[in-house]
Structures are given as structure tokens and as C-alpha cells.
Design an enzyme around this catalytic site. Structure first.
Site, PDB file in Angstrom:
ATOM      1  N   ALA A   1     118.868  35.105  52.480  1.00  7.84           N
ATOM      2  CA  ALA A   1     117.477  35.044  53.072  1.00  7.84           C
ATOM      3  C   ALA A   1     116.807  35.961  52.122  1.00  7.84           C
ATOM      4  O   ALA A   1     116.372  37.049  52.743  1.00  7.84           O
ATOM      5  CB  ALA A   1     117.512  35.382  54.402  1.00  7.84           C
TER       6      ALA A   1
ATOM      7  N   HIS B   1     114.849  42.412  48.065  1.00  6.12           N
ATOM      8  CA  HIS B   1     115.918  42.246  47.068  1.00  6.12           C
ATOM      9  C   HIS B   1     115.755  42.200  45.839  1.00  6.12           C
ATOM     10  O   HIS B   1     116.114  42.526  45.062  1.00  6.12           O
ATOM     11  CB  HIS B   1     116.629  41.063  47.939  1.00  6.12           C
ATOM     12  CG  HIS B   1     117.147  40.881  49.487  1.00  6.12           C
ATOM     13  ND1 HIS B   1     116.535  40.070  50.300  1.00  6.12           N
ATOM     14  CD2 HIS B   1     118.363  41.576  49.862  1.00  6.12           C
ATOM     15  CE1 HIS B   1     117.186  40.188  51.479  1.00  6.12           C
ATOM     16  NE2 HIS B   1     118.244  41.003  50.962  1.00  6.12           N
TER      17      HIS B   1
ATOM     18  N   ARG C   1     115.824  39.861  58.749  1.00  6.65           N
ATOM     19  CA  ARG C   1     115.942  39.247  60.420  1.00  6.65           C
ATOM     20  C   ARG C   1     114.386  39.171  60.830  1.00  6.65           C
ATOM     21  O   ARG C   1     114.198  38.967  61.722  1.00  6.65           O
ATOM     22  CB  ARG C   1     116.476  40.458  61.001  1.00  6.65           C
ATOM     23  CG  ARG C   1     117.757  40.556  60.756  1.00  6.65           C
ATOM     24  CD  ARG C   1     118.558  41.476  61.775  1.00  6.65           C
ATOM     25  NE  ARG C   1     120.017  41.081  61.976  1.00  6.65           N
ATOM     26  CZ  ARG C   1     120.956  41.675  61.187  1.00  6.65           C
ATOM     27  NH1 ARG C   1     120.526  42.230  60.289  1.00  6.65           N
ATOM     28  NH2 ARG C   1     122.079  41.300  61.404  1.00  6.65           N
TER      29      ARG C   1
HETATM   30  P1  AMP Z   1     120.866  42.676  53.188  1.00  8.44           P
HETATM   31  O1  AMP Z   1     120.762  41.001  52.517  1.00  8.44           O
HETATM   32  O2  AMP Z   1     120.019  42.519  54.457  1.00  8.44           O
HETATM   33  O3  AMP Z   1     122.238  42.702  53.389  1.00  8.44           O
HETATM   34  O4  AMP Z   1     120.449  43.328  52.208  1.00  8.44           O
HETATM   35  C1  AMP Z   1     120.970  43.301  50.717  1.00  8.44           C
HETATM   36  C2  AMP Z   1     120.327  44.528  50.065  1.00  8.44           C
HETATM   37  O5  AMP Z   1     118.912  44.749  49.977  1.00  8.44           O
HETATM   38  C3  AMP Z   1     120.933  46.181  50.851  1.00  8.44           C
HETATM   39  O6  AMP Z   1     121.221  47.095  49.907  1.00  8.44           O
HETATM   40  C4  AMP Z   1     119.510  46.515  51.547  1.00  8.44           C
HETATM   41  O7  AMP Z   1     119.492  47.712  51.793  1.00  8.44           O
HETATM   42  C5  AMP Z   1     118.637  46.022  50.415  1.00  8.44           C
HETATM   43  N1  AMP Z   1     117.302  45.765  51.372  1.00  8.44           N
HETATM   44  C6  AMP Z   1     116.920  45.007  52.418  1.00  8.44           C
HETATM   45  N2  AMP Z   1     115.877  45.094  52.785  1.00  8.44           N
HETATM   46  C7  AMP Z   1     115.049  46.027  51.794  1.00  8.44           C
HETATM   47  C8  AMP Z   1     113.647  46.449  51.699  1.00  8.44           C
HETATM   48  N3  AMP Z   1     113.008  46.180  52.411  1.00  8.44           N
HETATM   49  N4  AMP Z   1     113.459  47.189  50.504  1.00  8.44           N
HETATM   50  C9  AMP Z   1     114.409  47.468  49.762  1.00  8.44           C
HETATM   51  N5  AMP Z   1     115.811  47.082  49.898  1.00  8.44           N
HETATM   52  C10 AMP Z   1     116.071  46.313  50.613  1.00  8.44           C
END
Ligand code: AMP
Length: 288
Positions: free
Chosen positions: A41, A46, A196
Site C-alpha cells: 500500500a 515509501h 492506514r
Molecule cells: P510499512 O509499509 O508501514 O511497514 O512501512 C514500510 C517502511 O516505510 C517503514 O520503515 C516505515 O517507517 C516507512 N514509512 C512509512 N510511512 C512513512 C512516511 N510517512 N515517511 C517516511 N517513511 C515512512
């Protein structure tokens, strides 16, 4: 020169065996590999990790895996968004080289007991509200590290405690992987981007701004009030907002997550978690 295998653009891989076979010539050519683990997502947050990864390695691998062992609420796991085609297009546009999208069976072929001592910070903040969460996170990240053996791995400061827990794991296992903590990417109005956020109703979306507002208040007024007053005022900002249920708002030490007593202790971070409507959001800001 990149190995020929990379000249064709984004490659989608589903098994560890295929991944290892593809990475072997890259490692032989001594190209640096960076891993960007995600649950998909994908959004601009990312993509920013991929952009930063390019400064640390020649070859970028993004993993997309909704890891069941880190979910404490089965409903949260079930409703986690999985827009795979959109994700692949985003990764292609971002110039990612490989996307690793294994099945649950591929990552967990057998029932598995996992436990690692992550230190007392495991049980604070998110660890208190999501019991066992960081065991699941470190379990899957260790599997990715073992399969890929990257030179560097990118994580978002958005999940501040997660970076700390993975850093502790890297120390525990003495892994030779450079961890890079990347800045939080926000919407124009301040909301931290998150997969989310898609679950926020229009009203929730408006209410959610109170989190970055309270964090900004602390950042901007850090020199004007003592810690306890800063906390009282920030918590009041959030509690006054309808539809928002505060889990915690704290000012803590970046290395231990223990609450700060005095501003002069240095290396502090303000962290917040709250339920906005049905969606739980986290955010933070570094305070030096
Ligand atoms: P997730 O898919 O939520 O597990 O996130 C994957 C990676 O992207 C993790 O290292 C998160 O901390 C990072 N991430 C998620 N949201 C953000 C954001 N708004 N800015 C920078 N990195 C992010």
C-alpha cells in the site's frame, strides 16, 4: 555498469531461492544492495526510502509482505490494504530494481518460536499497546536480512520505536548491515503519510491533524515551557479533539524511550499514538 539482469527494469520475485539466484551475480560483481522492507500500500513515504536507498547502494530491493506475526489484532491484519498492481507501478516509477513478494508459507514454512531480547524499550509505548509486536517485526526483518544479506536497509523515522528495535537486533546478532533512518514524509497539511490513512473517513481525516499539530506545538515551544507543561498542553490539544482517543503522548529519550525529566538531557523525541475513529495512528518529532 550494472549487471545485465538489472537493465530490464523492475523484477518481481516470490521465492527466497529465486532471490538468492538473482542476487548472486550482483554480489559477485561487488555491487552494493539496499533493502527497503514494506507491507505494501505504497505512498510517497515509501518512495522516499527508495530515493535515499539509491544514495547507499547500486541495487535496490523493496519487499512487500504483510507479516502476520507482527499483528496483535487479526482484524487489523485482515483489513490491511493490498493494492499490488498499484504498488508494482509505483516501484517501477521509483526506479526500484527488485520487488520481493513472498507468500506467508515461503517466509514461515514451519511453525516457529522466535524470541530475542530487545531490551526494556520493547515493552514501552507501542510495545505496551501491541504486545509482541516487535518480536514479530524483528522476526521477519531478520529473515529478510538472512535471505538478502543487504549492505544497507532503510527504515522510516515514522516508526521511531521500530528503528530502535531493529537497531538493537542488529547489535544482538552483530549483523554487518547499515541501518538508515529516513525522515517522515507528510501530507501538505502535516498528517504523516501512512498506508492506514486510507481507512480515515473525511471527518477522521480532519481530526487526525491534531497529532501533528500537538507535535509541532512541542517542537516550536520546546524552549518556552518545562517538560511537564509541554506535555500537559500537547495532551490537552489532542484530548479536546472529538473522535480522537489518545493512547500516549510522551517526550522520551531517543535511545531508551524512557520519559524525559529535563529538557537539557538532550536527544529527545516526542511520540504520539491515538485512535482516530477506528484507525490507530502514530507520529513523532525529534527534539534536540
Ligand atoms: P510499512 O509499509 O508501514 O511497514 O512501512 C514500510 C517502511 O516505510 C517503514 O520503515 C516505515 O517507517 C516507512 N514509512 C512509512 N510511512 C512513512 C512516511 N510517512 N515517511 C517516511 N517513511 C515512512
Amino acid at each position: 555498469m550494472l549487471p545485465e539482469i538489472l537493465l530490464a527494469g523492475l523484477k518481481v520475485i516470490n521465492t527466497i531461492a529465486a532471490l538468492k539466484a538473482l542476487l548472486s551475480p550482483i554480489k559477485l560483481a561487488q555491487q552494493k544492495i539496499a533493502l527497503v522492507p514494506t507491507m505494501g500500500a505504497l505512498h510517497k513515504g515509501h518512495v522516499s526510502l527508495i530515493e535515499i536507498a539509491k544514495h547507499h547502494a547500486e541495487v535496490i530491493i523493496c519487499s512487500i509482505f504483510v507479516n502476520p506475526t507482527q499483528f496483535t489484532d487479526p482484524k487489523d491484519l485482515e483489513k490491511y490494504p493490498r493494492p499490488l498492481e498499484h504498488d508494482i507501478e509505483m516501484l517501477r516509477a521509483a526506479g526500484c530494481d527488485f520487488v520481493f513478494m513472498p507468500s506467508v508459507k515461503e517466509m514461515y514454512p514451519l511453525p516457529e518460536e522466535w524470541h530475542i531480547d530487545l531490551g526494556p524499550a520493547e515493552f514501552l509505548l507501542e510495545g505496551e499497546f501491541r504486545k509482541g509486536h516487535y518480536q514479530g517485526v524483528t522476526q521477519i526483518v531478520k529473515k529478510f536480512f538472512d535471505a538478502i544479506q543487504p549492505d544497507a536497509a532503510m527504515f522510516g523515522q515514522k516508526d521511531f520505536q521500530q528503528v530502535l528495535m531493529i537497531r538493537n537486533m542488529v547489535v544482538q546478532f552483530n549483523l554487518d548491515i547499515e541501518l538508515i533512518s529516513c525522515p517522515i514524509i507528510r501530507e501538505e497539511d502535516g498528517l504523516a503519510m501512512s498506508s492506514r490513512n486510507i481507512h480515515l473517513s473525511e471527518a477522521d481525516r480532519a481530526h487526525s491533524l491534531v497529532l501533528s499539530k500537538a507535535l509541532n506545538f512541542v517542537k516550536e515551544n520546546f524552549n518556552s515551557f518545562p517538560i511537564d507543561e509541554l506535555l500537559d498542553k500537547a495532551q490537552a490539544i489532542i484530548k479536546e479533539m472529538e473522535g480522537v482517543e489518545l493512547d500516549y503522548f510522551t517526550i522520551a529519550h531517543q535511545d531508551t524511550l524512557l520519559p524525559a525529566v529535563d529538557k537539557n538531557e538532550g536527544n529527545l523525541v516526542a511520540l504520539v499514538a491515538a485512535k482516530v475513529g477506528q484507525t490507530r495512528l502514530i507520529d513523532n518529532v525529534l527534539l534536540f
